[in-house]
Design a protein around this motif. Sequence first.
Motif, short mmCIF file in Angstrom:
data_model
loop_
_atom_site.label_atom_id
_atom_site.label_comp_id
_atom_site.label_asym_id
_atom_site.label_seq_id
_atom_site.Cartn_x
_atom_site.Cartn_y
_atom_site.Cartn_z
N VAL A 180 4.86 9.72 5.78
CA VAL A 180 3.26 9.48 5.22
C VAL A 180 2.75 8.50 5.80
N ASP A 234 1.04 -1.35 0.08
CA ASP A 234 -0.24 0.05 -0.13
C ASP A 234 0.87 1.19 0.01
N HIS A 268 1.41 -0.39 -10.87
CA HIS A 268 1.69 0.86 -10.22
C HIS A 268 3.35 0.86 -10.46
N HIS A 316 -3.07 15.61 -2.80
CA HIS A 316 -1.74 15.35 -2.52
C HIS A 316 -0.97 16.46 -3.38
N GLU A 368 1.66 3.07 -2.58
CA GLU A 368 1.52 3.93 -3.91
C GLU A 368 1.43 5.49 -3.45
N GLU A 369 0.80 5.75 -2.08
CA GLU A 369 0.63 7.15 -1.66
C GLU A 369 1.85 7.94 -1.70
N VAL A 370 2.79 7.20 -0.96
CA VAL A 370 4.10 7.94 -0.38
C VAL A 370 5.01 8.13 -1.80
N ARG A 384 0.12 5.42 6.64
CA ARG A 384 -1.09 4.72 6.13
C ARG A 384 -2.35 5.42 6.74
N TRP A 403 3.65 10.59 -4.40
CA TRP A 403 3.47 11.96 -3.94
C TRP A 403 5.03 12.43 -4.14
N ALA A 456 -2.45 13.94 3.08
CA ALA A 456 -3.20 14.77 2.21
C ALA A 456 -4.34 15.57 3.11
N ARG A 473 -5.71 4.22 5.60
CA ARG A 473 -6.86 3.42 5.25
C ARG A 473 -6.94 2.23 6.14
#
Length: 427
Positions: A329, A240, A274, A361, A242-244, A331, A247, A356, A333
């Motif tokens: 950053v 999980d 990804h 973001h 992908e966000e960090v 998690r 961004w 965020a 969720r």
Amino acid sequence: MATEGGESGRSAKHVRVLMYSHDGFGLGHVRGTQTVANALASNRPESSIVILTGSAIIRTFEFRTGIDFVCVPGVERAQGSGVCTSRTLNMSIEEVVALRRALFLQTAETMNPDIFIVDHKPSGFWGELVPTLKLLKARGCYIVFSVRNILDREPHLFLPEWNRDGAIESLERYYDEIWVHGVEEIYQPFAELPISAGLAERITYTGYLRRELPQVPINKIFPSIARSPFILVTAGGGGDGEEVIGWVIAAYEADPGMELQALIVFGPHMNADHRRGFMERIQRHPKLDAISFDTEVEVLMSKATAIVAMCGYNTFCEILSFDKPSLIVPRRRSRKEQLIRATEAERHGLLSYIVADESGHDPLRMATALRALSKQKSPSSVRIQGLLDGLDVICKSFSRAVAADRRDLTLENFKISKDVSLGAKSA
């Protein structure tokens, strides 16, 4: 150490340790178990340590002599839905849990450990450890719950799951000690749980688990970016992350004047699509590079000028151990463990974090946070008693447990009773 029924006695130094690592869904618990197991093997080189796990990659990590594994069929959780399934077998989750339960029980019966150390779930996944706990408790085995200082989520969110699995009942009935891998000053995970005063007295706050640099082959090749000052961006297991990663890449694309280069580590569980998309963007930027995974990521952390990461327990321990200015950053969720850890750590001045906001973001907001790392103090500037004493405290507790011979290992105790064999909680 007491004598085995029908066999010559074990030496006082030869300790048998059984460990359970809830494998589940990433690298975090396996890496924590690796750290504790290696410390115990170093403390007692004559020991035999067996780790019960469903991890598919546990053998890729470095373990000391005297440690081995019983690998059982793995389980995994579908992202978003929370539904658990078999990782590889064409069997229902109920059948897989029943198989795992039987393998755990048989291993405990045969090995007859002196100490049983359970990670993360007191009753195991879906209560699969209950028969093993019953057996070992009856034999006088010393049983320890070994847990991070934050229990995944806020109590009102994870208590229904614990109640379903009989976790608190198991803690009260079977466990001699609880090792909380953290300091009381930062967070007290059992403070809001309905536990007895007697169980509360069994809790030991060990401190966080200090990490050391692993032995690295002389011919190991590091990315060229690591020869100059750089920011290490790591997503842990990557399932999980992908966000960090997304961004940070966007920040470098939006701010071409960023001074430090960045090396990104995807993690072995990152979605392949990804990863390919990120690599295309990274290859177009002169200050970015990436690798898939490194089992000795600690070495890269020690070389880095600063770290950008999520806030899993192991990453947090590494940040403290290698004393790096860090931007987190977390998690957010489904589970709030990382957000709680990041919030408390920033409050104590150990790191900074970013999430965020209503604008999403914003790349320039991330770029500003990355630039601020050059002025951020390292964690060692904060004085917290026992912050990184975890492994020392665990080894001392381990030695006390070994010295306290509580066994009555008659031949009759070696037989699994009908009550134990059939006592498994239904999945």
